[in-house]
Design a protein around this motif. Sequence first.
Motif, mmCIF file in Angstrom:
data_model
loop_
_atom_site.group_PDB
_atom_site.id
_atom_site.type_symbol
_atom_site.label_atom_id
_atom_site.label_comp_id
_atom_site.label_asym_id
_atom_site.label_seq_id
_atom_site.Cartn_x
_atom_site.Cartn_y
_atom_site.Cartn_z
ATOM 1 N N GLU A 162 -3.737 -9.672 -5.955
ATOM 2 C CA GLU A 162 -3.285 -9.580 -4.198
ATOM 3 C C GLU A 162 -4.573 -9.816 -3.882
ATOM 4 O O GLU A 162 -4.583 -9.290 -2.562
ATOM 5 C CB GLU A 162 -2.520 -8.055 -4.201
ATOM 6 N N LEU A 165 -7.001 -6.627 0.346
ATOM 7 C CA LEU A 165 -6.162 -6.290 1.216
ATOM 8 C C LEU A 165 -6.383 -5.990 3.214
ATOM 9 O O LEU A 165 -7.883 -6.760 2.709
ATOM 10 C CB LEU A 165 -6.221 -4.331 1.015
ATOM 11 N N PRO A 166 -5.508 -6.297 3.546
ATOM 12 C CA PRO A 166 -6.102 -6.758 5.302
ATOM 13 C C PRO A 166 -7.004 -5.465 5.750
ATOM 14 O O PRO A 166 -6.984 -4.629 5.496
ATOM 15 C CB PRO A 166 -4.142 -6.512 5.720
ATOM 16 N N GLU A 171 -2.131 -3.521 9.070
ATOM 17 C CA GLU A 171 -1.486 -4.995 8.571
ATOM 18 C C GLU A 171 -1.683 -4.226 6.718
ATOM 19 O O GLU A 171 -0.613 -4.356 5.858
ATOM 20 C CB GLU A 171 -2.591 -5.849 8.851
ATOM 21 N N ARG A 172 -2.726 -2.892 6.539
ATOM 22 C CA ARG A 172 -3.090 -3.007 5.042
ATOM 23 C C ARG A 172 -1.198 -1.862 4.671
ATOM 24 O O ARG A 172 -1.441 -2.072 3.552
ATOM 25 C CB ARG A 172 -3.728 -1.637 5.350
ATOM 26 N N ARG A 174 1.522 -2.125 5.842
ATOM 27 C CA ARG A 174 2.585 -2.839 5.599
ATOM 28 C C ARG A 174 2.658 -3.748 3.941
ATOM 29 O O ARG A 174 3.431 -3.618 3.584
ATOM 30 C CB ARG A 174 2.467 -3.553 6.925
ATOM 31 N N ARG A 175 1.552 -3.939 3.773
ATOM 32 C CA ARG A 175 1.251 -5.032 2.628
ATOM 33 C C ARG A 175 1.179 -3.748 1.458
ATOM 34 O O ARG A 175 2.168 -4.324 0.371
ATOM 35 C CB ARG A 175 -0.493 -5.762 2.548
ATOM 36 N N LEU A 176 0.506 -2.589 1.672
ATOM 37 C CA LEU A 176 1.237 -1.789 0.712
ATOM 38 C C LEU A 176 2.424 -1.074 0.631
ATOM 39 O O LEU A 176 3.301 -1.290 -0.604
ATOM 40 C CB LEU A 176 -0.491 -1.060 0.079
ATOM 41 N N GLU A 178 4.873 -2.987 0.866
ATOM 42 C CA GLU A 178 5.949 -4.123 0.190
ATOM 43 C C GLU A 178 5.020 -4.154 -1.262
ATOM 44 O O GLU A 178 6.877 -3.897 -2.347
ATOM 45 C CB GLU A 178 5.632 -5.135 0.566
ATOM 46 N N LEU A 179 4.629 -3.646 -2.538
ATOM 47 C CA LEU A 179 3.995 -3.741 -3.010
ATOM 48 C C LEU A 179 3.726 -2.356 -3.653
ATOM 49 O O LEU A 179 4.085 -1.926 -5.035
ATOM 50 C CB LEU A 179 2.459 -3.997 -3.383
ATOM 51 N N SER A 198 -9.705 1.559 0.246
ATOM 52 C CA SER A 198 -8.844 0.922 0.509
ATOM 53 C C SER A 198 -7.970 2.291 -1.033
ATOM 54 O O SER A 198 -7.234 2.031 -1.203
ATOM 55 C CB SER A 198 -9.418 -0.246 -0.398
ATOM 56 N N ASP A 278 6.971 2.598 9.551
ATOM 57 C CA ASP A 278 5.682 1.748 8.271
ATOM 58 C C ASP A 278 6.535 2.970 6.842
ATOM 59 O O ASP A 278 6.288 3.118 6.070
ATOM 60 C CB ASP A 278 4.712 2.080 8.227
#
Length: 304
Positions: A162, A165-166, A171-172, A174-176, A178-179, A198, A278
Amino acid sequence: MGAASVSEVMGFRVTEPDRMGVDPVVRETGGMIILAATPIGNLGDASVRLREALAEATVVASEDTRVTQRLLAGLGITNRPRLIALHEHNERAKAAELVELAREVDLLVLSDAGMPTVSDPGYPLVQAAVAAGVEVTAIPGPSAVITALAVAGLPTDRFSFEGFLPRKAGERARRLAELAGDRRTLVFFEGPSRLAVSLTALAEAFGADRPAAVCRELTKLHEEVRRGGLGELAEWAADGVRGEICIVVQGAAERQADAATALDRVLELAASGTRLKDAASLVAAETGLGKRDLYEAALASRTR
């Protein structure tokens, strides 16, 4: 294994078989793009093929030409090829020019460490070369991603790299989100100054008990692999950690979601400061339940 030799025969470039009896490779005379993996921390990991390529190269495109000069010196290579900077700020602008150059001569492409194109410059160049019909090959070698995955002690049968991370919290998150429900082992890169942030975000998104490993300074003198739950690792990193870092996180466990428990999780995240939308997205990814259903249920619980 002996090194293969190269000669010209009737207008073709021929790589002769080595002592292991590998069949020769024959191709028309001309250039190609050669992506070469470089050591990630230990010069002893430089392959015979990399050393030969550096010793014979006439043109090298590298992420940082100063690093390449140090690599040549460290390996005792006296060849001084033409060095062209190829980094994230110029790679798209340089791609067409380098592709045309590679029609005539071999172009060796290096990142500072590991394989070009893997979270490093090179992808736009390869993309342009493929579109233009210019041959692309690789000299395989060290990889921080695979090395971290191998030593982490977490499942290796399915994994996803990956990158970084953003930096921005939203943004971070939202990415997490998704994962969070991804059942594959996840590998991230991170810098020492952002490791604690992080790991804390990962613990909030995936749960403090999710097994993980922080792999630091791989192949170097002070190599360290720290294993534990994400929450425990975040506490450890709060005091400061140095070096090049990979984070490896075990994938989500398969489980049947309970709607009431999932709603409690949404409300818990919202109470800790996560935006309700979120939080609903995160729990939906974790459980497989509908994001909209969780969001509406959380809104309704707040109005009671």
